[in-house]
Design a protein around this motif. Sequence first.
Motif, PDB file in Angstrom:
ATOM      1  N   ASN A 100     -11.952 -63.760  35.893  1.00  0.00           N
ATOM      2  CA  ASN A 100     -10.963 -64.222  34.907  1.00  0.00           C
ATOM      3  C   ASN A 100     -10.603 -63.208  33.823  1.00  0.00           C
TER       4      ASN A 100
ATOM      5  N   SER B 231     -14.308 -63.453  29.137  1.00  0.00           N
ATOM      6  CA  SER B 231     -14.749 -64.248  30.277  1.00  0.00           C
ATOM      7  C   SER B 231     -16.245 -64.114  30.529  1.00  0.00           C
TER       8      SER B 231
ATOM      9  N   GLY C 277      -7.913 -65.525  38.385  1.00  0.00           N
ATOM     10  CA  GLY C 277      -8.588 -66.543  37.600  1.00  0.00           C
ATOM     11  C   GLY C 277      -7.754 -66.987  36.414  1.00  0.00           C
TER      12      GLY C 277
END
Length: 428
Positions: A247, A314, A45
């Motif tokens: 991510n 994230s 990500g």
Amino acid sequence: MNFENNLAFAQSLDQADPLSSFRHDFLFPQQNGKPFIYLCGNSLGLQPKAVRKVVDEQLNNWHNLAVEGWFEGDNPWMFYHKELKKLMAPLVGASAKEVCPMNTLTVNLHLLMVSFYKPVKGRFKIIMEAGAFPSDQYAVESQVRFHGYDPKEAIIEVAPRVGEYTLRTEDILTQINEHGDEVALVLFGGVNYFTGQWFDMEAITKAGHAKGAIVGFDLAHAAGNVPLKLHDWDIDFACWCSYKYQNSGPGGISGIFVHEKHFTDTTLNRFAGWWGYQEAQRFKMEKGFLPEASADGWQVSCTQVMPMTLYFASLQIFEKAGFIEPLRVKSKTLTSYLFYIIDQVNMVLGFEQFEIITPLSENDRGAQVSIIAKQNGKEIFEKLTANNVLGDWREPNVIRLSPVPLYNSFEDVFRTGELLLQIAKGII
């Protein structure tokens, strides 16, 4: 929805997209001064912009507090994982007690199999998907050998039918029913890394339990991608990496799920460490391991503060977006539009240059579309990359494209199709 193959239509979808602003929360790689159309979130990500701020905060804590950072500051490190647990739980359909950030994916898979793969004479087999990601294959093979069994006898792989690329749910359930009395563990991926197929996890779990087996999942390609209800589906255990759809950065911290029904099961084996000991008694430093009555009880090593910090940055974006359900709505439309665009490319070419091997039904796939390039696949992929579209190549001829709802747009999809057509026609 009736799609159209033109830029104005794609831009109109973006203008109507309630999640479009989240794209600006991420940093895109660049080439020749231009940002990539990034379609590789299924592998790694993008970096959230907030990462630098939260990492700097922890670096400052380390600087200013040193060892006292474990118990002082805004988020003392000793309890920092609890902040993540509250945000992880909604992404996988669990309670905060049932999840924990720790280690890396395959390490966690091994630790969980120590507890939940309990082979005995007559019931020692593991059912898994053929073509599972190699890490899972190696982990399962080594666990089987560790217990003294031959992988050729102990591992049952469920493969697609001849001429097909994805597994039929009925074939998975048939294998469970046929071999169930010999099966100690059913271990599947949630979403297949190669095709993007999302398995019917609830049906697999019910079938495994009906035969007396434990059921677990590797959610590397599912967590943060598709809606999960691990607690309600009665799944025994699961683990995932967080650096793909969540991510958290390369090699980011993993997460585990253990169903609360197992918290007080004293028959479970586990590899123990001080960090999994009962929190209220931990600093007594006494002999005799007493696990915390939660997923935290499977912790072995010290909390990984910096990797958790990346993950936390994230997870806060997911919270702001409403967690997985709003993302799933956009994801289904994004992949459906990519299906449509690829079909349009083939239609203009007059032949099937790109064969989609991801399930047609939007309910059977995640945020990924895998295509076989019938001719010149590697050359096409390299030209995509050279022209600022970054997907993922898998031998011998598969291009994986992953439109991620947090940061990909419908214009990204349209322009990718436009480029595929130009490359296939030899214009580029």
